[in-house]
Design a protein around this motif. Sequence first.
Motif, PDB file in Angstrom:
ATOM      1  N   GLU A  79       0.845  -1.228   0.012  1.00  0.00           N
ATOM      2  CA  GLU A  79      -0.018   0.104  -0.025  1.00  0.00           C
ATOM      3  C   GLU A  79       0.996   1.193  -0.100  1.00  0.00           C
ATOM      4  N   ALA A  80       2.057   1.489   0.920  1.00  0.00           N
ATOM      5  CA  ALA A  80       2.825   2.471   0.962  1.00  0.00           C
ATOM      6  C   ALA A  80       3.420   2.599  -0.506  1.00  0.00           C
ATOM      7  N   LEU A  81       3.932   1.395  -1.238  1.00  0.00           N
ATOM      8  CA  LEU A  81       4.598   1.754  -2.519  1.00  0.00           C
ATOM      9  C   LEU A  81       3.516   2.157  -3.637  1.00  0.00           C
ATOM     10  N   VAL A  82       2.174   1.614  -3.642  1.00  0.00           N
ATOM     11  CA  VAL A  82       1.114   2.107  -4.645  1.00  0.00           C
ATOM     12  C   VAL A  82       1.130   3.495  -4.483  1.00  0.00           C
ATOM     13  N   ALA A  83       0.995   4.089  -3.060  1.00  0.00           N
ATOM     14  CA  ALA A  83       0.817   5.459  -2.759  1.00  0.00           C
ATOM     15  C   ALA A  83       1.905   6.424  -3.659  1.00  0.00           C
ATOM     16  N   LYS A  84       3.056   5.791  -3.989  1.00  0.00           N
ATOM     17  CA  LYS A  84       4.161   6.257  -4.760  1.00  0.00           C
ATOM     18  C   LYS A  84       4.020   6.133  -6.236  1.00  0.00           C
ATOM     19  N   GLY A  85       2.930   5.764  -6.620  1.00  0.00           N
ATOM     20  CA  GLY A  85       2.701   5.646  -8.158  1.00  0.00           C
ATOM     21  C   GLY A  85       2.801   4.306  -8.664  1.00  0.00           C
ATOM     22  N   MET A  86       3.149   3.158  -7.978  1.00  0.00           N
ATOM     23  CA  MET A  86       3.398   1.683  -8.529  1.00  0.00           C
ATOM     24  C   MET A  86       2.141   1.275  -8.479  1.00  0.00           C
ATOM     25  N   THR A  87       1.955   0.209  -9.541  1.00  0.00           N
ATOM     26  CA  THR A  87       0.812  -0.729  -9.191  1.00  0.00           C
ATOM     27  C   THR A  87       1.011  -1.619  -8.267  1.00  0.00           C
ATOM     28  N   ALA A  88      -0.259  -2.389  -7.765  1.00  0.00           N
ATOM     29  CA  ALA A  88       0.017  -3.387  -6.753  1.00  0.00           C
ATOM     30  C   ALA A  88       0.836  -4.445  -7.025  1.00  0.00           C
ATOM     31  N   ASP A  89       0.839  -4.975  -8.446  1.00  0.00           N
ATOM     32  CA  ASP A  89       1.493  -6.011  -8.945  1.00  0.00           C
ATOM     33  C   ASP A  89       3.043  -5.695  -8.938  1.00  0.00           C
ATOM     34  N   GLU A  90       3.433  -4.492  -9.450  1.00  0.00           N
ATOM     35  CA  GLU A  90       4.693  -4.041  -9.264  1.00  0.00           C
ATOM     36  C   GLU A  90       5.337  -3.919  -7.795  1.00  0.00           C
ATOM     37  N   ALA A  91       4.381  -3.370  -7.023  1.00  0.00           N
ATOM     38  CA  ALA A  91       5.051  -3.333  -5.444  1.00  0.00           C
ATOM     39  C   ALA A  91       5.069  -4.645  -4.973  1.00  0.00           C
ATOM     40  N   TYR A  92       4.169  -5.470  -5.448  1.00  0.00           N
ATOM     41  CA  TYR A  92       4.459  -7.099  -4.777  1.00  0.00           C
ATOM     42  C   TYR A  92       5.583  -7.610  -5.250  1.00  0.00           C
ATOM     43  N   LEU A  93       5.885  -7.316  -6.540  1.00  0.00           N
ATOM     44  CA  LEU A  93       7.060  -7.827  -7.144  1.00  0.00           C
ATOM     45  C   LEU A  93       8.456  -7.402  -6.373  1.00  0.00           C
ATOM     46  N   LEU A  94       7.954  -5.977  -6.330  1.00  0.00           N
ATOM     47  CA  LEU A  94       9.512  -5.291  -5.635  1.00  0.00           C
ATOM     48  C   LEU A  94       9.627  -5.889  -4.114  1.00  0.00           C
ATOM     49  N   THR A  95       8.720  -6.304  -3.404  1.00  0.00           N
ATOM     50  CA  THR A  95       8.902  -6.578  -2.000  1.00  0.00           C
ATOM     51  C   THR A  95       9.870  -8.082  -1.828  1.00  0.00           C
TER      52      THR A  95
END
Length: 294
Positions: A248-264
């Motif tokens: 959720e914090a990464l999505v708030a920076k402009g990522m999609t949820a998919d991208e954010a999950y991959l990044l974790t």
Amino acid sequence: MIATTRIPRAKVVFEYSSANEPVARVQPGETVLVETRWAYGEHAVREGDDLSILDSSRCDPLSGPIYVEGAEPGDSLLVHIDHIELVGQGGQGIIPGLGILPWANLPVHMFTPHEGRIEWLRGIVMETRPNLGCIGVAPPGDPVSSIWPGDFGGNMDTRYVCAGSVVELPVFHPGALLVMGDCHQIQGDGELCGVAPETDSDVTLRCEVARGTGLKRPRILAQSRFMTIASAPTLEEAVRLATADMIEALVAKGMTADEAYLLTAIKADAEICQVVDPWMTARVAMDRDFYESL
């Protein structure tokens, strides 16, 4: 910084609760000095004492609550911890049934800080690293015992609740009703035996209010790390919640949820805060420089 408000350690509560009357009202940005009492509370613990006789309902006293003007439900309370000064001796022992392993009672050993160090057992000298085991706000529902963690913060025993960190907490009631306590001279991740060297402390802090964030659970912006914190009945569930919060914090920076999950899986670390309180607490952490560069 010179504190304009001082919260005495004589003013404590033993629950996170909206029913607790505030001991002070402060403005955002105001410097406050909070005196905290050690986790043994009113028990006059001394060298060699038996910790198994402690009344858990009178442990982890919480200084406060502090009413922060302008904080409203749905906001975030940002607690800037500027300094933690250790006061007096710290005491560590073992309480049967509290740690991660079954263990017999071990009487208290007392340690006196000197020039930023304590001499532990066997003459081992280590630098102190003060942290607050408990920091939280009034929860949305019924009162919660001071020994519990939850979405409101509480007894998270997170070593990054220390000087130089900003602790972000969700606000559920007007004024937030901030409380804190359970300072340690030093604590490792997990607090595995259940008791770190417990001590009184003087905490210098400032609060800010972020409007309408809808924050679900605590976050910490430490000097070098950004982390989401969650507590749950199991460690697995705590990690799951903290991971969702990081996404959720990464999505708030402009990522999609998919991208954010991959990044974790690439840049985030699942870490243990504590495994000895009624609920488990975990964090998902990322290097602050990287997180802020996104």
